[in-house]
Every structure is written in structure tokens, then in C-alpha cells.
Design a protein around this motif. Structure first.
Motif, PDB file in Angstrom:
ATOM      1  N   VAL A  68      39.481  62.701 101.732  1.00 34.75           N
ATOM      2  CA  VAL A  68      39.416  62.270 103.055  1.00 34.75           C
ATOM      3  C   VAL A  68      39.638  60.864 103.305  1.00 34.75           C
ATOM      4  N   GLN A  69      39.215  59.968 102.364  1.00 38.73           N
ATOM      5  CA  GLN A  69      39.513  58.429 102.648  1.00 38.73           C
ATOM      6  C   GLN A  69      40.691  58.184 102.278  1.00 38.73           C
ATOM      7  N   LYS A  70      41.263  58.782 101.469  1.00 33.24           N
ATOM      8  CA  LYS A  70      42.954  58.523 100.888  1.00 33.24           C
ATOM      9  C   LYS A  70      43.720  58.997 102.040  1.00 33.24           C
ATOM     10  N   VAL A  71      43.282  60.198 102.655  1.00 29.64           N
ATOM     11  CA  VAL A  71      44.075  60.479 103.786  1.00 29.64           C
ATOM     12  C   VAL A  71      44.016  59.709 104.906  1.00 29.64           C
ATOM     13  N   LEU A  72      42.902  59.227 105.414  1.00 28.72           N
ATOM     14  CA  LEU A  72      42.880  58.341 106.541  1.00 28.72           C
ATOM     15  C   LEU A  72      43.242  57.009 106.349  1.00 28.72           C
TER      16      LEU A  72
END
Ligand code: AP5
Ligand code: ZN
Length: 236
Positions: A230-234
Motif C-alpha cells: 500500500v505504501q509503495k502504491v501511495l
């Protein structure tokens, strides 16, 4: 940021939401949590929603669109929000777009918690909740320090009424009918029919794929690994 979390029951939406919420200072709008609070308080909304929820069916679009419209007006939601469990039908997605257009805003990302249905029964039947904080545990994957007791307050944990194997079946059926198709072949077939009949999109996930907003997550991984995804995507 304005985010939508899409995924079947038990895919980890409610587990990841508080982490994303704290990291990006967003408000967390979970229609399921709001409806359960209304049912517990026996409000007119709760009385209308109770039966469908206990059967694992969707409540009417009007009811949930009304709650989201109200909740999104809160000052704490003006900077951004996480929609967890909404929209679940194309009508809800269209209504959401209307609401956002009025504010001159748009959805930044749709996080799709992709996971095989077979994994979900164990996740759902092992879930325990601390009702007043919403903290979620799992007998096997995230056990509390003392069984049946909240780590922070020491208060008792409860299980959701719809967290049985039988009701899960209906919840998954509703999910695959309206939110994401169960398989690619069926999806292509129905899409062709819809194209020929000049009908609008049937599934919420396609509605957002068309807009290029969907990021796929491997929701079967551990909670920490999903958070990293999730952190990578955001951050991209
Ligand atoms: P809702 O409350 O939205 O339920 P749901 O969509 O079925 O989703 P869940 O809350 O069950 O799953 P989750 O993804 O949050 O899982 P969690 O992170 O807790 O809706 C309930 C009902 O309300 C609906 O059936 C409908 O009637 C009504 N409703 C709501 N919104 C509506 C709408 N828009 N329109 C119409 N009707 C609506 O995780 C589950 C368990 O697994 C936990 O114990 C957790 O610890 C564990 N876990 C989480 N992640 C992992 C991991 N990566 N590995 C191992 N275990 C994990
Ligand atoms: Zn949830």
C-alpha cells in the motif's frame, strides 16, 4: 488523498485502513462500521439496514449513499478520506462521482485487495473485534495477549453476527455480482452482452479500471507485507 478500498469480506480493508489513515491524516469512512453502529443504536437507519446485513445482502443504495454524503461533509474529511466498503455498486460509484464533482474533487486511487475466496472463511470466522475502538484481532493471525480480551482496555471482544461460514457465502455472492466478477471468462462474456445492449458498466472494479485508477494488492500476504505494498502504491 482520496482513496477507495475494494475487496471481498476478510480481505484486510479494515486492518489496513487505520494504518493508512494515521500515515496520511485521512478520515476513515467504513459504511459497514457506520451501519453496525446504527443497528446497535436502533436508529431508523439501523432498523432499515439490520435484516439485509444479517443475511449478508447489500443494503439499498439510497441508504448508504445518504450516510456517505453526510459523513463526507465533516471538516475532518475535507483533506482526504479512505472509503472502506463503499462504493459496492455502480450506482453508488456514480453517486459518489456526483458528490465529488460538487466539491471539485476526484478519487486518487482505488486499492483492490485481490485475494482467493478460499482463504476468506478462516479469516472471517476467526475475527474478534473490540466494539468501542474497532480494533480487530484474529485467533490465529493476530491474537490478543489474553484470549477474548482487548489488549488496550482489557474489555471483552465480540464476533460480528455476519461472520459465519453460511453468511460469508451470501456476502461473497453479493461482492462478485456487483463489485468484482468471480472470473475473467464470465466477465468477458457479460461485458460483451452489455456492450451489445449499450448498457453501463456492471461491476464497480471495471468502472474504476476504465478511469485508470486501480492498483492491485496481493491481499493474501501477511498484514505487514500488504502495508508495504500500500505504501509503495501511495508514494508513487
Ligand atoms: P462490511 O463491514 O464492509 O464488511 P465486508 O465488506 O464484508 O468486509 P469485512 O469487514 O468483513 O472485511 P475486511 O476486509 O475489513 O477484513 P478485516 O481487515 O477486518 O459490510 C458489512 C455489511 O454491511 C454488508 O454485508 C452489507 O450488508 C452492508 N454494507 C456495507 N457497506 C455497504 C454498501 N456500500 N452498500 C450496501 N451494503 C453495504 O480482516 C478480517 C480478519 O482477517 C481479521 O480478523 C484480521 O485480523 C485478519 N486479517 C486481515 N488481514 C490479514 C492478513 N493479511 N493475513 C492474515 N489475516 C489477516
Ligand atoms: Zn471491514
Amino acid at each position: 488523498k482520496r482513496l477507495i478500498l475494494i475487496g471481498p469480506p476478510g480481505s484486510g480493508k479494515g486492518t489496513q485502513s487505520p494504518i493508512i489513515k494515521d500515515e496520511y491524516c485521512l478520515c476513515h469512512l467504513a459504511t459497514g462500521d457506520m451501519l453496525r453502529a446504527a443497528v446497535a443504536a436502533k436508529t431508523p437507519l439501523g432498523i432499515k439496514a439490520k435484516e439485509a446485513m444479517e443475511k449478508g445482502e447489500l443494503v439499498t443504495d439510497d441508504l448508504v449513499v445518504g450516510i456517505i454524503d453526510e459523513a463526507m461533509k465533516k471538516p475532518s474529511c475535507q483533506k482526504g478520506f479512505i472509503l472502506d466498503g463503499f462504493p459496492r455498486t455502480v450506482t453508488q460509484a456514480e453517486k459518489l462521482d456526483e458528490m465529488l464533482q460538487k466539491q471539485g474533487a476526484k478519487i486518487d486511487k482505488v486499492l483492490n485487495f485481490a485475494i482467493d475466496d478460499a482463504i476468506l472463511e478462516e479469516r472471517i470466522t476467526g475475527r474478534w473485534i473490540h466494539p468501542s475502538s474497532g480494533r480487530t484481532y484474529h485467533t490465529k493471525f493476530a491474537p490478543p495477549k489474553v484470549p477474548g480480551t482487548d489488549d488496550v482496555t482489557g474489555e471483552p471482544l465480540i464476533q460480528r453476527k455476519d461472520d459465519t461460514a453460511a453468511v460469508l457465502k451470501s456476502r461473497l455472492e453479493a461482492f462478485h455480482k456487483q463489485t468484482e466478477p468471480v472470473c475473467l471468462l464470465l466477465s468477458i462474456h457479460v461485458k460483451m452482452m452489455h456492450f451489445l445492449l449499450k448498457k453501463s458498466q456492471l461491476w464497480v472494479i471495471d468502472y474504476y479500471k476504465k478511469k485508470g485508477a486501480v492498483a492491485e494488492l496481493h491481499a493474501e500476504k501477511s498484514p505487514k507485507e500488504v502495508t508495504t505494498e500500500v505504501q509503495k502504491v501511495l508514494s508513487s
